[in-house]
Motif scaffolding. Structure first.
Motif, PDB file in Angstrom:
ATOM      1  N   ARG A  58       1.130  -1.195  -0.364  1.00 21.61           N
ATOM      2  CA  ARG A  58      -0.336  -0.188   0.104  1.00 21.61           C
ATOM      3  C   ARG A  58       0.820   0.942   0.060  1.00 21.61           C
ATOM      4  O   ARG A  58       0.775   2.149  -0.747  1.00 21.61           O
ATOM      5  CB  ARG A  58      -1.265  -0.481   1.405  1.00 21.61           C
ATOM      6  N   ALA A  59       2.072   1.561   0.841  1.00 22.16           N
ATOM      7  CA  ALA A  59       2.774   2.248   0.934  1.00 22.16           C
ATOM      8  C   ALA A  59       2.881   2.481  -0.303  1.00 22.16           C
ATOM      9  O   ALA A  59       3.552   3.841  -0.903  1.00 22.16           O
ATOM     10  CB  ALA A  59       4.129   2.487   1.821  1.00 22.16           C
ATOM     11  N   LEU A  60       3.846   1.726  -1.063  1.00 24.44           N
ATOM     12  CA  LEU A  60       4.690   1.628  -2.298  1.00 24.44           C
ATOM     13  C   LEU A  60       3.519   2.095  -3.592  1.00 24.44           C
ATOM     14  O   LEU A  60       3.818   3.218  -4.318  1.00 24.44           O
ATOM     15  CB  LEU A  60       5.292   0.253  -2.799  1.00 24.44           C
ATOM     16  N   VAL A  67       9.173   7.981   2.994  1.00 23.44           N
ATOM     17  CA  VAL A  67       8.093   7.222   3.926  1.00 23.44           C
ATOM     18  C   VAL A  67       8.041   8.580   4.726  1.00 23.44           C
ATOM     19  O   VAL A  67       9.542   7.518   5.534  1.00 23.44           O
ATOM     20  CB  VAL A  67       7.984   5.559   3.866  1.00 23.44           C
ATOM     21  N   VAL A  68       7.203   8.146   5.957  1.00 25.64           N
ATOM     22  CA  VAL A  68       7.176   8.198   7.158  1.00 25.64           C
ATOM     23  C   VAL A  68       6.228   7.310   7.753  1.00 25.64           C
ATOM     24  O   VAL A  68       5.278   7.417   7.581  1.00 25.64           O
ATOM     25  CB  VAL A  68       6.851  10.206   7.104  1.00 25.64           C
ATOM     26  N   PRO A  82      11.447  -5.250   9.529  1.00 23.86           N
ATOM     27  CA  PRO A  82      11.095  -6.037   7.586  1.00 23.86           C
ATOM     28  C   PRO A  82      10.684  -5.326   6.984  1.00 23.86           C
ATOM     29  O   PRO A  82      10.942  -5.066   5.920  1.00 23.86           O
ATOM     30  CB  PRO A  82      10.259  -7.552   8.135  1.00 23.86           C
ATOM     31  N   LEU A  83       9.602  -4.411   7.473  1.00 24.93           N
ATOM     32  CA  LEU A  83       9.473  -3.167   6.882  1.00 24.93           C
ATOM     33  C   LEU A  83      10.172  -2.087   5.474  1.00 24.93           C
ATOM     34  O   LEU A  83      10.296  -1.955   4.927  1.00 24.93           O
ATOM     35  CB  LEU A  83       8.480  -2.917   7.470  1.00 24.93           C
ATOM     36  N   THR A  89      15.023  -1.226   0.303  1.00 23.46           N
ATOM     37  CA  THR A  89      15.539  -1.864  -0.668  1.00 23.46           C
ATOM     38  C   THR A  89      14.725  -1.071  -2.049  1.00 23.46           C
ATOM     39  O   THR A  89      15.295  -1.534  -3.509  1.00 23.46           O
ATOM     40  CB  THR A  89      14.697  -3.744  -0.669  1.00 23.46           C
ATOM     41  N   ALA A  90      13.729  -0.968  -1.575  1.00 22.12           N
ATOM     42  CA  ALA A  90      12.229  -0.074  -2.767  1.00 22.12           C
ATOM     43  C   ALA A  90      12.793   0.856  -3.218  1.00 22.12           C
ATOM     44  O   ALA A  90      12.339   2.022  -4.037  1.00 22.12           O
ATOM     45  CB  ALA A  90      11.020  -0.641  -3.141  1.00 22.12           C
TER      46      ALA A  90
END
Length: 228
Positions: A58-60, A67-68, A82-83, A89-90
């Motif tokens: 959803r964030a991507l 991203v905050v 992991p998030l 990585t993205a």
């Protein structure tokens, strides 16, 4: 990981103010600030339990470089590890908003730490048990020192009255690892009238002492409310 909301907006606070950002707001907090402006993540936590893969997707999809991850208190959630690794990585630029009382081996580009002053302690008539717990746990110097050692950071203090300034100076004397140019002083409030009133004396104080003034620009841009 319990999530209250995920949305795209502009960062309104700190060194990356104005950045087009995706906000991931976690639900749940180990403190209970009397002036909390997101009670749906603390006093009355709401939200859905989502796997970190769903949060990541959803964030991507909202497609902003920054991203905050905010709350509540994101550091309550082990899935943050992991998030944040997957967001890196993205290719995302990651800010974590935290009170600085908990630590996880996360990945981030900016640790935005907001140590809680005595002005945050709730009224005893509202929640006597939480008042005692909040006052006892609102600062963890050992955790704070680890965070400022291990991550790029900014340190934001919420200022409600001029009497708070002496408490900030004492705090910074005790934690000399925090330099003045890493400190942001932010008026407490959720309307432009109150923020401006505090700003009339707080902004000159910041200029004189070498701190950054943090005017909560998102309130001026969008007003108070969710999803902004």
């Amino acid at each position: 990981m319990r999530i209250a909301e995920i949305f795209r907006s502009l960062q309104g606070e700190g060194q990356w103010a104005g950045s087009d950002s995706v906000f991931v707001r976690t639900s749940g907090c180990n403190l209970r600030c009397g002036f909390c402006d997101t009670p749906y993540t603390s006093w009355e936590p709401e939200g859905d339990d989502l796997a970190f893969e769903e949060i990541l997707s959803r964030a991507l999809e909202l497609d902003a470089q920054h991203v905050v991850i905010t709350g509540g208190e994101p550091m309550l959630h082990a899935e943050l590890v992991p998030l944040t690794a997957a967001l890196r990585t993205a290719g995302r630029v990651i800010t974590i908003e935290t009170a600085g009382t908990l630590d996880l081996p996360v990945t981030c580009d900016l640790m935005s730490i907001s140590p809680k002053l005595s002005n945050s302690t709730p009224d005893p008539l509202r929640a006597p048990k939480w008042r005692e717990r909040h006052e006892r746990t609102r600062q963890r110097p050992d955790v704070l020192r680890r965070l400022v050692r291990d991550y790029p950071f900014q340190c934001k203090f919420v200022v409600a009255a001029e009497t708070d300034l002496a408490e900030i100076e004492d705090f910074l004397t005790r934690i000399p690892e925090i330099e003045r140019d890493q400190v942001w002083l932010m008026p407490e409030g959720t309307n432009t009238t109150r923020l401006a009133a505090i700003g009339t004396w707080l902004e000159p104080y910041c200029r004189a002492r070498g701190y950054h003034f943090c005017p909560r620009l998102h309130i001026a841009w969008f007003g108070p409310g969710r999803g902004v």
